[in-house]
Design an enzyme around this catalytic site. Structure first.
Site, short mmCIF file in Angstrom:
data_model
loop_
_atom_site.label_atom_id
_atom_site.label_comp_id
_atom_site.label_asym_id
_atom_site.label_seq_id
_atom_site.Cartn_x
_atom_site.Cartn_y
_atom_site.Cartn_z
N HIS A 17 69.88 59.41 -13.16
CA HIS A 17 71.55 58.31 -13.20
C HIS A 17 71.85 57.18 -13.63
O HIS A 17 69.68 56.96 -13.90
CB HIS A 17 71.72 58.43 -11.16
CG HIS A 17 73.47 58.25 -11.15
ND1 HIS A 17 73.98 56.49 -11.22
CD2 HIS A 17 74.47 58.45 -11.16
CE1 HIS A 17 75.22 56.36 -11.29
NE2 HIS A 17 75.81 57.57 -11.50
N ASP B 121 76.17 66.53 -9.06
CA ASP B 121 76.45 67.82 -10.08
C ASP B 121 75.97 68.17 -8.65
O ASP B 121 75.66 69.84 -9.54
CB ASP B 121 76.29 67.41 -11.20
CG ASP B 121 78.03 66.07 -11.73
OD1 ASP B 121 78.71 66.33 -11.21
OD2 ASP B 121 77.80 65.40 -12.70
N1 ACO Z 1 65.29 65.78 -17.28
C1 ACO Z 1 64.61 64.99 -17.74
N2 ACO Z 1 64.20 64.01 -17.90
C2 ACO Z 1 65.56 62.70 -17.81
C3 ACO Z 1 66.42 63.20 -17.69
C4 ACO Z 1 66.72 64.48 -16.82
N3 ACO Z 1 67.59 65.03 -16.96
N4 ACO Z 1 67.57 62.09 -17.31
C5 ACO Z 1 66.71 61.34 -17.51
N5 ACO Z 1 64.87 61.82 -18.16
C6 ACO Z 1 64.12 60.80 -18.49
C7 ACO Z 1 64.50 60.05 -20.19
O1 ACO Z 1 63.57 60.92 -21.24
C8 ACO Z 1 63.92 58.81 -19.96
O2 ACO Z 1 62.68 58.61 -20.35
P1 ACO Z 1 61.55 58.02 -20.89
O3 ACO Z 1 61.05 56.55 -20.31
O4 ACO Z 1 60.50 58.44 -20.99
O5 ACO Z 1 62.15 58.01 -22.65
C9 ACO Z 1 64.18 57.99 -18.56
O6 ACO Z 1 64.51 59.35 -17.53
C10 ACO Z 1 65.01 57.71 -18.60
O7 ACO Z 1 66.44 57.95 -19.04
P2 ACO Z 1 67.48 57.56 -19.79
O8 ACO Z 1 68.55 58.96 -20.50
O9 ACO Z 1 67.55 56.48 -19.81
O10 ACO Z 1 69.01 57.35 -18.59
P3 ACO Z 1 70.64 56.89 -19.08
O11 ACO Z 1 70.84 55.84 -17.99
O12 ACO Z 1 70.61 56.20 -20.25
O13 ACO Z 1 70.86 58.10 -18.92
C11 ACO Z 1 71.78 60.68 -17.79
C12 ACO Z 1 71.11 58.74 -17.26
C13 ACO Z 1 72.50 60.37 -18.21
C14 ACO Z 1 72.63 60.70 -16.45
C15 ACO Z 1 70.69 61.30 -17.43
O14 ACO Z 1 69.67 60.92 -15.83
C16 ACO Z 1 70.94 62.32 -17.99
O15 ACO Z 1 71.23 62.82 -18.48
N6 ACO Z 1 70.69 63.40 -17.41
C17 ACO Z 1 71.11 64.91 -16.91
C18 ACO Z 1 72.45 65.17 -16.65
C19 ACO Z 1 73.16 64.78 -16.07
O16 ACO Z 1 72.95 65.20 -14.73
N7 ACO Z 1 74.44 63.78 -15.99
C20 ACO Z 1 75.34 63.85 -14.15
C21 ACO Z 1 75.33 62.27 -13.71
S1 ACO Z 1 75.94 61.69 -12.86
C22 ACO Z 1 77.29 61.75 -13.41
O17 ACO Z 1 77.63 61.18 -14.42
C23 ACO Z 1 78.54 62.26 -12.75
#
Ligand code: ACO
Length: 440
Positions: A307, A365
């Site tokens: 998140h 979620d």
């Molecule tokens: N699985 C694996 N790795 C992940 C995940 C994941 N679900 N989420 C983040 N990471 C990693 C990224 O690859 C990144 O790694 P790095 O630092 O080595 O590059 C690091 O964690 C930070 O992630 P970001 O993508 O920069 O985080 P951001 O805040 O931009 O994105 C998000 C947040 C979109 C929710 C992301 O965690 C994601 O895609 N999660 C899966 C989808 C999801 O569950 N969405 C629902 C969110 S809650 C809502 O909107 C209601």
């Protein structure tokens, strides 16, 4: 002494003092509005990672501590003691209602649940197998054609009525999406039923078979609606505010927020989680999926994990996981094997260096789909359920934005990286003719 931050432009030697504000909670905020006027500079913050886009008194979340408050009330207390409709009132008006206020509010919502008969005919324009979110976005947007000329967004009474209409009609529109996809006749709202009971009745009752409401299912859905009702300036809500700042029709603004919510990285994740758990299929495959989630060359991510703000367990996920445990004892529709895979996946991920280091925890979620499945809500409807709940937050945020004395159209700036100015060249001077004309 006034709290300020001095910004010095090393290139020109000019400097300005920017005011710094402290909200009720949260990090201090630098007001950079004078930056362009005084230094001729913008700020760059892709993804709005450090940008507060507005002042808001509705919802607060502390991502480090895993705290979520609606109008100051902890989500855990609201989940235990409140109802979705009471939470709607709280989000809209800032206080919990008295008994009389609640009765009046319920009555007002009830009598706005029916949608115009012409609108119900619009569903026929959608393919039977269209994703219900595409229908939700379209039909909600179409509401703007019913409430436009006579709606004055600068009139507080009109804004109130708009909020009541949105909260009243969303379950009807959502249930009609489901009925359209299964080819059953639409079920009209029943004023003798409570909000959630009515929603379930419109979803599941059938001309040939009356629907028997299960109070445990009603309470579980009410809980999910409470937990999803608002979440401060996320992508969907920011979309609603941005569209609203242009003085767009509020129903169109809500439709825009819905379109954003549908994305897999946002509310669409609840559906994606179930696809992922089905794909995993067995505990023995979990490690392989964890490995894939960590592999940067693989686009796979653990859906329902991570998140932007929560760097701790999402408090909503904690409540939903507990509710899954309770429902397991109470309803035989809970998919126990799927829930067990989800818990095992969580356990392994939370012991893994990759997830620990990045503070990736289950979000709202992750477990919500297990409950929706137990309630026999079809998978493509999961994000629709989220949208119904979030409509209360969207319209509350829209009301707050419209009545803000400092309201201005939202208009971000950019760091231009395109070509320098150049002159138009006629096509014959742009290079050799390489196209082969066929069939001529
Ligand atoms: N699985 C694996 N790795 C992940 C995940 C994941 N679900 N989420 C983040 N990471 C990693 C990224 O690859 C990144 O790694 P790095 O630092 O080595 O590059 C690091 O964690 C930070 O992630 P970001 O993508 O920069 O985080 P951001 O805040 O931009 O994105 C998000 C947040 C979109 C929710 C992301 O965690 C994601 O895609 N999660 C899966 C989808 C999801 O569950 N969405 C629902 C969110 S809650 C809502 O909107 C209601």
């Amino acid at each position: 002494m006034k709290d300020t931050v001095t910004i010095i432009d090393n290139a020109t030697g000019k400097q300005i003092d920017c005011p710094v504000y402290q909200g009720t909670y949260g990090p201090r905020v630098i007001d950079t509005q004078a930056l362009y006027k005084k230094l001729g500079m913008f700020t760059l913050d892709p993804g709005f990672v450090t940008t507060a886009s507005c002042r808001s008194a509705i919802t607060y979340l502390d991502g480090e501590e895993g705290i979520l408050l609606y109008r100051g009330y902890p989500i855990e207390q609201l989940a235990e003691h409140s109802t979705y409709l009471e939470v709607c009132y709280l989000l809209l008006y800032g206080e919990l209602p008295t008994a009389i206020q609640m009765l009046e509010f319920e009555e007002a919502i009830k009598t706005r649940q029916l949608v115009h008969e012409h609108l119900t005919r619009s569903y026929a324009g959608y393919r039977y197998d269209a994703h219900p979110m595409s229908i939700m976005v379209g039909i909600t947007g179409a509401l703007s054609s019913y409430y436009h000329e006579a709606l004055d967004i600068n009139d507080p009474d009109d804004r109130d009525l708009t909020a009541i209409r949105i909260i009243g009609k969303m379950p009807t529109i959502a249930a009609h999406c489901h009925k359209h996809s299964v080819g059953h006749p639409f079920v009209y709202p029943n004023y003798s039923l409570g909000y959630v009971e009515n929603f379930m009745n419109m979803m599941f009752s059938h001309p040939s078979r009356p629907y028997e409401l299960n109070p445990k299912a009603v309470r579980a859905l009410d809980l999910l609606l409470i937990l999803h009702a608002d979440h401060e300036q996320n992508a969907g809500t920011s979309t609603v505010r941005l569209a609203g700042s242009a003085e767009a029709n509020p129903f169109a603004c809500i439709a825009a927020g819905m379109a954003t919510l549908w994305g897999r990285a946002h509310g669409g994740a609840n559906e994606a989680v179930i696809h992922m758990l089905n794909q995993i299929g067995d505990r023995k495959n979990i490690l392989n999926f964890i490995k894939r989630a960590k592999d940067k060359s693989d686009p796979f991510r653990l859906m329902g994990f991570g998140h932007r703000v929560y760097k701790n367990y999402d408090p909503r996920a904690k409540i939903i996981r507990e509710a899954c445990h309770d429902l397991l004892q109470e309803m035989d529709t809970v998919d126990q094997p799927l829930f067990e895979i989800a818990m095992e996946l969580e356990r392994i991920a939370l012991e893994d260096e990759y997830f620990l280091k990045r503070k990736l925890y289950p979000n709202v979620d992750y477990y919500s789909g297990i409950i929706l499945k137990a309630l026999e809500i079809p998978l493509p409807m999961y994000t629709v359920m989220f949208a119904v709940a979030r409509s209360a937050g969207w319209i509350s945020q829209w009301m707050e934005m419209i009545s803000d004395a400092d309201r201005r159209i939202g208009r971000p700036r950019q760091l231009y990286t395109g070509p320098v100015r150049r002159d138009y060249a006629p096509v014959e001077l742009r290079g050799p003719i390489t196209a082969v004309l066929r069939n001529s």
